[in-house]
Design a protein around this motif. Structure first.
Motif, short mmCIF file in Angstrom:
data_model
loop_
_atom_site.label_atom_id
_atom_site.label_comp_id
_atom_site.label_asym_id
_atom_site.label_seq_id
_atom_site.Cartn_x
_atom_site.Cartn_y
_atom_site.Cartn_z
N LEU A 125 0.82 -1.21 0.00
CA LEU A 125 0.00 0.00 0.00
C LEU A 125 0.86 1.27 0.00
O LEU A 125 1.79 1.39 0.80
CB LEU A 125 -0.88 0.00 1.26
N ASN A 140 -11.23 9.60 5.10
CA ASN A 140 -10.49 8.61 5.88
C ASN A 140 -9.61 7.78 4.97
O ASN A 140 -10.04 7.36 3.91
CB ASN A 140 -11.45 7.66 6.60
N GLY A 141 -8.37 7.59 5.42
CA GLY A 141 -7.46 6.74 4.66
C GLY A 141 -6.74 7.45 3.53
O GLY A 141 -5.98 6.84 2.79
N ALA A 142 -6.94 8.78 3.39
CA ALA A 142 -6.32 9.51 2.28
C ALA A 142 -4.81 9.68 2.47
O ALA A 142 -4.09 9.95 1.51
CB ALA A 142 -6.97 10.87 2.12
N GLY A 143 -4.34 9.56 3.71
CA GLY A 143 -2.90 9.69 3.95
C GLY A 143 -2.53 10.91 4.79
O GLY A 143 -1.35 11.24 4.93
N LYS A 144 -3.52 11.58 5.38
CA LYS A 144 -3.24 12.80 6.16
C LYS A 144 -2.40 12.48 7.40
O LYS A 144 -1.39 13.12 7.65
CB LYS A 144 -4.55 13.47 6.61
N SER A 145 -2.85 11.48 8.17
CA SER A 145 -2.12 11.17 9.41
C SER A 145 -0.72 10.67 9.11
O SER A 145 0.23 11.03 9.82
CB SER A 145 -2.85 10.09 10.21
N THR A 146 -0.59 9.88 8.07
CA THR A 146 0.75 9.39 7.71
C THR A 146 1.65 10.57 7.37
O THR A 146 2.81 10.63 7.79
CB THR A 146 0.67 8.39 6.54
N1 LIG Z 1 1.37 1.65 10.23
C1 LIG Z 1 0.64 1.30 9.18
N2 LIG Z 1 0.72 0.08 8.64
C2 LIG Z 1 0.00 -0.27 7.55
N3 LIG Z 1 -0.87 0.57 6.92
C3 LIG Z 1 -1.00 1.79 7.41
C4 LIG Z 1 -0.27 2.24 8.57
N4 LIG Z 1 -0.62 3.53 8.81
C5 LIG Z 1 -1.53 3.87 7.88
N5 LIG Z 1 -1.76 2.84 7.04
C6 LIG Z 1 -2.67 2.86 5.88
O1 LIG Z 1 -2.30 3.97 5.06
C7 LIG Z 1 -3.46 4.59 4.50
C8 LIG Z 1 -3.48 6.06 4.89
O2 LIG Z 1 -3.79 6.15 6.28
P1 LIG Z 1 -3.81 7.51 7.10
O3 LIG Z 1 -4.10 7.16 8.52
O4 LIG Z 1 -2.60 8.29 6.81
O5 LIG Z 1 -5.07 8.24 6.44
P2 LIG Z 1 -5.86 9.50 6.98
O6 LIG Z 1 -6.11 10.35 5.80
O7 LIG Z 1 -5.15 10.11 8.10
O8 LIG Z 1 -7.21 8.87 7.48
P3 LIG Z 1 -7.94 9.09 8.90
O9 LIG Z 1 -8.68 10.37 8.74
O10 LIG Z 1 -8.83 7.88 8.97
O11 LIG Z 1 -6.88 9.12 9.96
C9 LIG Z 1 -4.65 3.81 5.02
O12 LIG Z 1 -5.02 2.88 4.02
C10 LIG Z 1 -4.13 3.11 6.26
O13 LIG Z 1 -4.81 1.89 6.47
#
Ligand SMILES: Nc1ncnc2c1ncn2[C@@H]1O[C@H](COP(=O)(O)OP(=O)(O)OP(=O)(O)O)[C@@H](O)[C@H]1O
Length: 293
Positions: A16, A38-44
């Motif tokens: 992924l 959700n899941g767009a990658g903001k937290s990452t």
């Molecule tokens: N440590 C990890 N191991 C495996 N996959 C991960 C990990 N962290 C995030 N992901 C995946 O990476 C993608 C982006 O996740 P992220 O949390 O960055 O999204 P987001 O935009 O912050 O969503 P949310 O609003 O739900 O927090 C998602 O598909 C998530 O499942």
């Protein structure tokens, strides 16, 4: 001059790609929003900026420091406000701030003044001796933000600052964030609340599946992607499907909103319906394919 720059940043988790060649700039003194479902990658992305995750490719620079090499100094220079409340509930408001003034290496002689300033910004001066577990949810969130500001950072990273709060408390926090921006602090904020981004951000980057799909001031994005006016058409499913087909044939964009279809950017060229101004939510749905929950 940018307070923060990302160039071609990639973060993969196995198969992924959570962040996919992301470019991002936070010009000094501005508030930039990372908006996405959700899941767009903001937290990452936020985790990459605090060096809790290391990118697989690309370059990150914060306040002139390169990551991950200089992540320690970078982290000390900016204010980090996490999504999860990790305040020490056994301490008072003031003690929580003092601990962080120490951790952020505010000089001993300046610590008291730094704590007073943070208390004032967060409007918690009269709660200084209250234990954290006696605070309301909104006060705790304000304290969490104040804690990240205690060393007077030039850049603040806010991860979903108002998630889970009721609308009135959210407004209080918006006022706080607006105050920071008016004082010249640079801010990067992740959010999935469109109204929050529209109200507070000079510029937003909309993320979908790890990529930036649009960047710009909210108003410009609305004008570019959704036009001036939307026409809402109500009716049974068959009628709505017909409206969508005709709009598509005429090169117009549409958005399903429950019992209606919005035809966007029609400029007088749409079927009869209720006219309304377009907004950032229209852009978000068009670009991410996701309705707001
Ligand atoms: N440590 C990890 N191991 C495996 N996959 C991960 C990990 N962290 C995030 N992901 C995946 O990476 C993608 C982006 O996740 P992220 O949390 O960055 O999204 P987001 O935009 O912050 O969503 P949310 O609003 O739900 O927090 C998602 O598909 C998530 O499942």
């Amino acid at each position: 001059m940018s307070a923060l720059t990302l160039r071609g940043v990639v973060k993969r988790f196995g198969e992924l790609t959570a962040v996919n060649h992301l470019d991002l700039d936070v010009p000094e003194g501005t508030c930039v929003g990372l908006l996405g479902p959700n899941g767009a990658g903001k937290s990452t992305t936020m985790r990459l900026l605090t060096a809790q995750a290391i990118p697989d490719a690309g370059e990150i620079e914060i306040l002139g420091f390169k990551l991950p090499k200089e992540s320690k100094v970078a982290r000390a220079a900016c204010g980090v406000v996490p999504q999860l409340d990790n305040l020490d509930v056994t301490l008072t408001v003031e003690q929580n701030l003092l601990v962080f003034a120490h951790l952020y290496r505010v000089e001993r002689a300046n610590r008291k003044a730094a704590v007073e300033r943070a208390l004032k910004i967060a409007n918690l001066t009269d709660r200084r001796t209250t234990k954290v577990d006696k605070l309301s949810g909104g006060m705790r969130r304000r304290l969490l933000i104040a804690r990240g500001l205690v060393h007077n950072p030039r850049l603040v990273l806010l991860d979903e600052p108002t998630v889970g709060l009721d609308p009135q408390v959210r407004q209080e926090l918006w006022a706080l964030i607006d105050l920071l921006r008016s004082e010249g602090t640079s801010i990067l904020m992740s959010t999935h609340y469109i109204e929050e981004a529209e109200r507070l951000c000079d510029s937003v980057t909309i993320m979908s599946h790890g990529s930036a799909v649009a960047t710009g001031p909210p108003r410009d994005l609305v004008a570019e992607y959704a036009g001036d006016e939307a026409v809402e058409i109500y009716g049974p499913p068959a009628k709505l499907a017909e409206v969508e087909r005709t709009a598509r044939d005429n090169g117009l964009k549409t958005r399903r909103t429950g019992t209606s279809v919005s035809v966007l950017g029609a400029n007088g060229n749409a079927p009869e319906g209720e006219r309304r101004p377009t907004n950032l939510e229209d852009v978000f749905v068009l670009l991410t394919g996701e309705e707001i929950s």
